[in-house]
Scaffold this motif. Structure first.
Motif, PDB file in Angstrom:
ATOM      1  N   LEU A  60       1.042  -0.939  -0.120  1.00 23.99           N
ATOM      2  CA  LEU A  60       0.160  -0.055  -0.210  1.00 23.99           C
ATOM      3  C   LEU A  60       0.959   1.034   0.472  1.00 23.99           C
ATOM      4  O   LEU A  60       0.459   2.159   0.055  1.00 23.99           O
ATOM      5  N   ASN A  61       2.281   1.340   0.330  1.00 22.35           N
ATOM      6  CA  ASN A  61       3.076   2.121   1.062  1.00 22.35           C
ATOM      7  C   ASN A  61       2.752   2.824  -0.618  1.00 22.35           C
ATOM      8  O   ASN A  61       3.109   4.152  -0.825  1.00 22.35           O
ATOM      9  N   LEU A  62       2.974   1.912  -1.815  1.00 18.81           N
ATOM     10  CA  LEU A  62       3.078   2.410  -3.631  1.00 18.81           C
ATOM     11  C   LEU A  62       1.976   3.675  -3.706  1.00 18.81           C
ATOM     12  O   LEU A  62       2.252   4.148  -4.652  1.00 18.81           O
ATOM     13  N   THR A  63       1.100   3.340  -3.057  1.00 23.41           N
ATOM     14  CA  THR A  63      -0.423   4.031  -3.640  1.00 23.41           C
ATOM     15  C   THR A  63      -0.325   5.261  -2.924  1.00 23.41           C
ATOM     16  O   THR A  63      -1.320   6.804  -3.016  1.00 23.41           O
ATOM     17  N   ASP A  64       0.288   5.564  -1.357  1.00 27.66           N
ATOM     18  CA  ASP A  64       0.169   6.239  -0.226  1.00 27.66           C
ATOM     19  C   ASP A  64       1.117   7.263  -0.538  1.00 27.66           C
ATOM     20  O   ASP A  64       2.063   7.751  -0.769  1.00 27.66           O
ATOM     21  N   PRO A  65       0.314   8.439  -1.060  1.00 32.23           N
ATOM     22  CA  PRO A  65       1.387  10.430  -1.265  1.00 32.23           C
ATOM     23  C   PRO A  65       2.132  10.098  -0.219  1.00 32.23           C
ATOM     24  O   PRO A  65       3.178  10.920  -0.435  1.00 32.23           O
ATOM     25  N   SER A  66       2.277  10.256   1.130  1.00 34.49           N
ATOM     26  CA  SER A  66       2.763  10.502   2.207  1.00 34.49           C
ATOM     27  C   SER A  66       4.065   9.439   1.909  1.00 34.49           C
ATOM     28  O   SER A  66       4.766   9.785   3.033  1.00 34.49           O
ATOM     29  N   SER A  67       3.844   8.721   1.782  1.00 33.95           N
ATOM     30  CA  SER A  67       5.089   7.221   1.770  1.00 33.95           C
ATOM     31  C   SER A  67       6.388   7.745   0.544  1.00 33.95           C
ATOM     32  O   SER A  67       5.877   8.252  -0.262  1.00 33.95           O
ATOM     33  N   PRO A  68       7.118   7.264   1.518  1.00 30.18           N
ATOM     34  CA  PRO A  68       8.771   7.666   0.507  1.00 30.18           C
ATOM     35  C   PRO A  68       8.761   6.651  -0.534  1.00 30.18           C
ATOM     36  O   PRO A  68       9.503   6.990  -1.447  1.00 30.18           O
ATOM     37  N   HIS A  69       8.080   5.774  -0.692  1.00 27.82           N
ATOM     38  CA  HIS A  69       7.439   4.309  -1.812  1.00 27.82           C
ATOM     39  C   HIS A  69       6.499   4.740  -3.021  1.00 27.82           C
ATOM     40  O   HIS A  69       5.932   4.225  -3.050  1.00 27.82           O
ATOM     41  N   TYR A  70       5.900   6.441  -2.577  1.00 30.40           N
ATOM     42  CA  TYR A  70       4.908   6.365  -3.882  1.00 30.40           C
ATOM     43  C   TYR A  70       5.293   6.375  -5.067  1.00 30.40           C
ATOM     44  O   TYR A  70       5.887   6.823  -5.395  1.00 30.40           O
ATOM     45  N   ARG A  71       4.291   5.571  -5.681  1.00 28.99           N
ATOM     46  CA  ARG A  71       4.733   5.501  -7.457  1.00 28.99           C
ATOM     47  C   ARG A  71       5.951   5.037  -7.717  1.00 28.99           C
ATOM     48  O   ARG A  71       6.129   4.532  -8.882  1.00 28.99           O
ATOM     49  N   LYS A  72       7.135   4.676  -6.591  1.00 28.37           N
ATOM     50  CA  LYS A  72       8.015   3.768  -6.886  1.00 28.37           C
ATOM     51  C   LYS A  72       7.845   2.385  -7.507  1.00 28.37           C
ATOM     52  O   LYS A  72       8.147   1.322  -7.358  1.00 28.37           O
ATOM     53  N   TRP A  73       6.900   1.848  -8.414  1.00 25.72           N
ATOM     54  CA  TRP A  73       6.936   0.862  -9.578  1.00 25.72           C
ATOM     55  C   TRP A  73       7.682  -0.107  -9.255  1.00 25.72           C
ATOM     56  O   TRP A  73       8.922   0.414  -9.772  1.00 25.72           O
ATOM     57  N   LEU A  74       6.986  -1.433  -9.859  1.00 25.60           N
ATOM     58  CA  LEU A  74       8.359  -2.312  -9.361  1.00 25.60           C
ATOM     59  C   LEU A  74       8.625  -2.667 -11.415  1.00 25.60           C
ATOM     60  O   LEU A  74       7.408  -2.720 -11.718  1.00 25.60           O
ATOM     61  N   SER A  75       9.538  -3.114 -11.837  1.00 20.11           N
ATOM     62  CA  SER A  75       9.551  -3.779 -13.328  1.00 20.11           C
ATOM     63  C   SER A  75       8.975  -4.880 -13.163  1.00 20.11           C
ATOM     64  O   SER A  75       8.855  -6.152 -12.276  1.00 20.11           O
ATOM     65  N   ARG A  76       8.426  -5.252 -14.846  1.00 19.34           N
ATOM     66  CA  ARG A  76       8.156  -6.771 -14.961  1.00 19.34           C
ATOM     67  C   ARG A  76       9.439  -7.797 -14.607  1.00 19.34           C
ATOM     68  O   ARG A  76       9.000  -8.525 -13.978  1.00 19.34           O
ATOM     69  N   GLU A  77      10.752  -7.466 -14.465  1.00 24.84           N
ATOM     70  CA  GLU A  77      11.151  -8.513 -14.057  1.00 24.84           C
ATOM     71  C   GLU A  77      11.497  -8.353 -12.678  1.00 24.84           C
ATOM     72  O   GLU A  77      11.635  -9.239 -11.890  1.00 24.84           O
ATOM     73  N   GLU A  78      11.585  -7.411 -11.824  1.00 25.25           N
ATOM     74  CA  GLU A  78      11.124  -7.415 -10.701  1.00 25.25           C
ATOM     75  C   GLU A  78       9.829  -8.571  -9.822  1.00 25.25           C
ATOM     76  O   GLU A  78      10.517  -9.443  -9.022  1.00 25.25           O
TER      77      GLU A  78
END
Length: 339
Positions: free
Chosen positions: A1-19
């Motif tokens: 959920l951190n990937l979709t939380d604007p307050s998170s430092p991980h916001y929108r840091k999506w993984l690649s297909r290979e990852e």
């Protein structure tokens, strides 16, 4: 959920297909499955998803009965005049218990179809046949709104309701940024969409018409003006999907994924297979996938639901948005329309 939380430092840091694949691919399980299948010389592996989510194989009925410790029976669909083989239950080989969540096409019956009749459209077409109105439809959106009243949904109302920003001006940096977005609309059940109707819709609301719609899979006959004019029931779903998603994001790259009706009751299986090939197997998955079709829960096995959910989660980790309708009739599906 951190990937979709604007307050998170991980916001929108999506993984690649290979990852995603390195985190989720079960190489041990795939090896065990291949080994079991190859013990039977008449089994042919026809497809294996790059992420290992799905493996397809062909074999004679007798082989599947031995492999899955079951008995397959013959079923005939009277309306589609198709014959399928299905079992009441099956048992996985012990070597696969920890690796395979289920088998498609053994206990699932997918040919659960809605009635071809659409009462609202049929009622208006009857008026045309009886001479009570000149033609089916309205000459303008204003006339439609006047006839049906304020609750009618329109692109401006959607933007207002959801607080969406206005369409970017042509030639601006914002327009160039939004042009990099890709979106796909899924259609099936012999639904078409009409390019001329789309242009009339966009002209009525001042929506830019710069973008074309690229067909990425399926029959080109799904794009037909004549069919939509002849029988609007063939176009209401796909037309609605194409027009409204483009009205909300007119600068985005637009693709149309049409799945023809399958043979041997494999509609859902073919959908899941193509979904895996097209999106999990692509170099760059689209940003948005819109699927406004559903089916009764009775037609979906646990195996099918788990497979789709797993594929959707993997795409979400890559930043892909999947919009799926709950269906026109709720969980009971079209089977409840006559109740």
């Amino acid at each position: 959920l951190n990937l979709t939380d604007p307050s998170s430092p991980h916001y929108r840091k999506w993984l690649s297909r290979e990852e995603v694949r390195s985190l989720t691919r079960n190489e041990e399980g795939l090896s065990a499955l291949r080994a079991v299948l190859r013990n039977h010389l008449d089994v042919e592996i026809s497809f294996e998803a790059l992420g290992g989510e799905l493996l397809q194989a062909r074999a004679p009925v007798a082989t599947w009965e031995r492999l899955l410790s079951t008995e397959l029976h013959v079923y005939n669909h009277p309306e589609r005049n198709e014959t399928i083989f299905r079992a009441e239950k099956y048992l996985l080989p012990e070597a696969l218990h920890d690796h395979v969540s289920g088998v498609l096409g053994v206990v699932d019956f997918e040919s659960v179809l809605p009635p071809k009749s659409l009462h609202g459209v049929d009622r208006e077409m009857d008026k045309v046949r009886a001479g009570l109105r000149e033609e089916l439809g309205w000459n303008s959106f204003s006339a439609l709104n006047e006839d049906l009243g304020p609750p009618l949904v329109s692109p401006p109302k959607l933007r207002q309701m959801y607080g969406l920003p206005p369409v970017a001006e042509r030639g601006t940096d914002l327009q160039a940024e939004r042009s990099r977005v890709t979106q796909v609309v899924y259609a099936s059940l012999e639904q078409h969409w009409s390019p001329s109707d789309r242009m009339a819709f966009e002209a009525a609301f001042g929506i830019p018409q710069d973008r074309s719609v690229r067909q990425v899979f399926g029959d080109d006959k799904a794009v037909l003006d004549d069919e939509c004019a002849r029988d609007p029931r063939l176009c209401d779903e796909a037309n609605l999907d194409v027009q409204y998603i483009m009205s909300m994001a007119p600068w985005a790259q637009m693709e149309f994924w049409y799945q023809p009706r399958s043979k041997q009751g494999r509609d859902l299986t073919d959908f899941l297979t193509e979904f895996s090939k097209r999106f999990l197997g692509m170099e760059d998955a689209p940003d948005v996938i819109s699927i406004s079709y559903g089916m009764p829960e009775i037609g979906v096995t646990k195996t099918s639901a788990v497979l789709f959910d797993n594929m959707a989660m993997k795409l979400a980790l890559q930043g892909v948005t999947i919009l799926v309708a709950s269906g026109d009739d709720g969980a009971a599906g079209s089977l409840a329309r006559t109740r």
